[in-house]
Scaffold this active site. Structure first.
Site, PDB file in Angstrom:
ATOM      1  N   SER A  10       0.815  -1.214   0.000  1.00  7.39           N
ATOM      2  CA  SER A  10       0.000   0.000   0.000  1.00  7.39           C
ATOM      3  C   SER A  10       0.853   1.272   0.000  1.00  7.39           C
ATOM      4  O   SER A  10       0.341   2.354  -0.267  1.00  7.39           O
ATOM      5  CB  SER A  10      -0.954   0.009   1.202  1.00  7.39           C
ATOM      6  OG  SER A  10      -0.227   0.291   2.387  1.00  7.39           O
ATOM      7  N   LYS A  24       1.217   4.759   6.726  1.00 13.31           N
ATOM      8  CA  LYS A  24       0.587   5.579   5.690  1.00 13.31           C
ATOM      9  C   LYS A  24       1.155   6.998   5.764  1.00 13.31           C
ATOM     10  O   LYS A  24       1.793   7.377   6.740  1.00 13.31           O
ATOM     11  CB  LYS A  24      -0.940   5.664   5.929  1.00 13.31           C
ATOM     12  CG  LYS A  24      -1.704   4.351   5.828  1.00 13.31           C
ATOM     13  CD  LYS A  24      -1.871   3.878   4.398  1.00 13.31           C
ATOM     14  CE  LYS A  24      -2.634   2.568   4.309  1.00 13.31           C
ATOM     15  NZ  LYS A  24      -1.877   1.415   4.867  1.00 13.31           N
TER      16      LYS A  24
END
Lengths: 152, 422
Positions: free
Chosen positions: A76, A113
């Protein structure tokens, strides 16, 4: 205290002039000092240039007390140069700011993230950002300061 | 000068360490079990509320555990030791004088410091941010009072984790002491508690008001000292305590500053041998070992360095040779050249009776007497050939740091295979 009083230190008879010089000209620096006798002829021209060998630890870790390692699973954060299997360096002591890559906790799970405004943003178009409502706090554990990957 | 001593300890230390790396355990009843998953040795607040007692055998809790989904984890001492080292290193920056009292608590001398409550909040904030661990801070004029202040900080939410008796008016701190049972006072054990209760001394405040001379006759000089400490007179200096049975301490200030590694190694060897003797004298084995060294903080013009490290032993032991070897391994990692060291020490923790410790299959039947013979031989050689003629440190370490237990978390911070996956 006389700063040279340790010359007579019988516990360390190997102390020599070269060492005394470097000890007091480098009060706080931690550098290797070899117990090399001063030769009777010309001194080795290299002794004044001894420095610490480069350490990957020093390069990657600024504050060891607050630094932890985590291993990446999934892709991701691919476009941020973070790949499956990488080891990330997390520094908990750094105050996180928008745009940094962070380690956050969401519903009891850790995730890496980009930190956005009320959201955690992946670096891969196949993944959705994790949005937070106003008043909800994002639980940021620490800031990712680097990564490690081995080829062999 | 009025003294200020702080006691900082981590709340439910082992459970809190587990939660840092596994947030799913937050807000759930969790207990950490002793070696071989025997007894509950650390409990989350939720587990305490369900009635799990300290030291309770885990098999007796099975019914409760199933009913309320209580998580029972094997102890992961490698993790706890690393987290302990981080907490102690952070606290070392807050005072020139630190006494690491056990794996999860230490005293700091804050004499002369200002705004101690906010200073304590700063400690809490930094430790929480850097490690994820919650701590409480108690501050008083003596160690005994600091312990009680810490008790208040933990039990009374209005203090928000920091209680400074020095910031309270006399009648306020007395009111707090009236709420604390006398058994909570440092050094007052269960046996002494019943004797004190018989004399009508029920609370910490009662003990503070008691006549020290009378108590000296009834008990011992130690009890009289406790009364003085409750009244704000220091009787127990930092690093000057006869330790409780759960740990063994051996340390000493040097007659003259020591700079070289070998001399420090000799000192550590000596202290560790002594600690090991004490350990065997009480028929215990140790699971944890701590080594520290420091320069003289009372010579502020000299370069200052202080460091300590706790590590878990591969299996609990009372073997002098193994303990010394491990201590020297630690010392090598602590030692920095060019400092004038004034003091060194060791302590042994996670003590348990030898009879309850698991014996290694490959250890010979009498490891103790064998290692004692070896140690006395080494001592004789040193006496004949001079100190430092034999060095244990050069042998290095080849331990496998793996523990034998079923429900242990990974070694999140000490093994590449144990890293948290994100």
């Amino acid at each position: 205290m006389n700063p040279l009083s340790f010359i007579t230190n019988s516990r360390n008879p190997n102390l020599n002039v070269a060492q005394i010089y470097r000890r007091y000209s480098n009060r706080s620096a931690y550098i290797p000092l070899y117990s090399q006798k001063v030769p009777a002829g010309f001194p080795s021209p290299a002794t004044d240039f001894v420095e610490a060998r480069l350490s990957a630890d020093d390069y990657l870790v600024k504050n060891p007390i607050s630094t932890y390692f985590v291993r990446v699973k999934g892709d991701s954060m691919m476009n941020a140069g973070i790949f499956d299997g990488d080891v990330l360096i997390v520094d908990r002591s750094i105050e996180p700011s928008i745009g940094q890559v962070v380690l956050a906790e969401v519903d009891g799970e850790f995730t890496v993230k980009y930190l956005g405004n009320n959201k955690l943003v992946p670096a891969n178009p196949n993944f959705q950002p994790i949005e937070f409502k106003d008043g909800q706090t994002i639980s940021v554990i620490g800031v990712i300061t680097g990564s490690m990957r081995k080829f062999l | 000068m009025k003294r200020s001593i702080a006691l900082i300890d981590v709340n439910n230390f082992y459970v809190s360490c587990e939660r840092v790396f596994n947030p799913k355990l937050n807000n759930k009843p969790v207990v950490v079990l002793s070696n071989n998953d025997g007894c509950a040795i650390s409990r989350s607040n939720e587990a305490k509320e369900l009635g799990i007692k300290m030291g309770e055998p885990w098999f007796k809790c099975q019914e409760l555990a199933r009913q309320y989904h209580i998580q029972g984890l094997s102890s992961n001492y490698a993790l706890y030791a690393d987290m302990s080292n981080r907490v102690m290193a952070i606290l070392r920056d807050f005072s020139p004088n630190q006494e690491v009292y056990s794996i999860d608590e230490c005293f700091l001398d804050l004499t002369g410091f200002k705004n101690l409550t906010s200073y304590g909040q700063e400690m809490r904030g930094r430790i929480l941010k850097w490690t994820g661990l919650p701590v409480c801070v108690g501050i008083g004029a003596t160690k005994t009072l600091a312990k009680l202040a810490n008790h208040c900080a933990k039990k009374m939410p209005e203090f928000e984790g920091v209680c400074d008796f020095g910031a309270l008016a006399n009648h306020e701190s007395n009111a707090l002491l009236m709420k604390i049972e006398v058994g909570e006072v440092w050094g007052v054990g269960r046996r002494l508690t019943s004797k004190l209760l018989a004399l009508g001394i029920k609370t910490a405040y009662d003990l503070k008001q008691a006549d020290p001379e009378y108590l000296r006759q009834q008990f011992s000089v130690v009890m009289a000292k406790t009364v003085s400490e409750l009244n704000g007179t220091i009787c127990i200096e930092l690093e000057d305590i006869s330790p409780p049975r759960k740990q063994i301490l051996s340390s000493r200030s040097f007659g003259q500053p020591v700079r070289d590694y070998n001399s420090l190694a000799e000192a550590i060897t000596l202290y560790m041998s002594r600690a090991a003797e004490k350990l065997r004298a009480q028929d215990s084995v140790a699971g944890l070992l701590h080594v520290y060294i420091r320069t003289n903080p009372h010579k502020p013009d000299d370069p200052q360095y202080a460091n300590g490290m706790t590590i878990s032993l591969p299996s609990p032991t009372d073997d002098t040779l193994q303990l010394v070897k491990t201590a020297l391994w630690v010392l090598k990692r602590l030692y920095k050249r060019h400092y004038a060291y004034a003091k060194a020490g060791v302590y042994l923790g996670d003590l348990m009776p030898r009879s309850s410790a698991q014996i290694d299959l490959f250890t010979s039947a009498q490891p103790t007497s064998r290692s004692q013979n070896l140690m006395s031989t080494i001592d004789q050689i040193q006496a004949k050939m001079g100190r430092g003629s034999i060095k244990l440190a050069s042998e290095g370490m080849s331990y496998s740091w793996k523990m034998r237990s079923g429900r242990k978390s990974p070694n999140y911070t000490t093994s590449w295979d144990g890293l948290v996956v994100v």
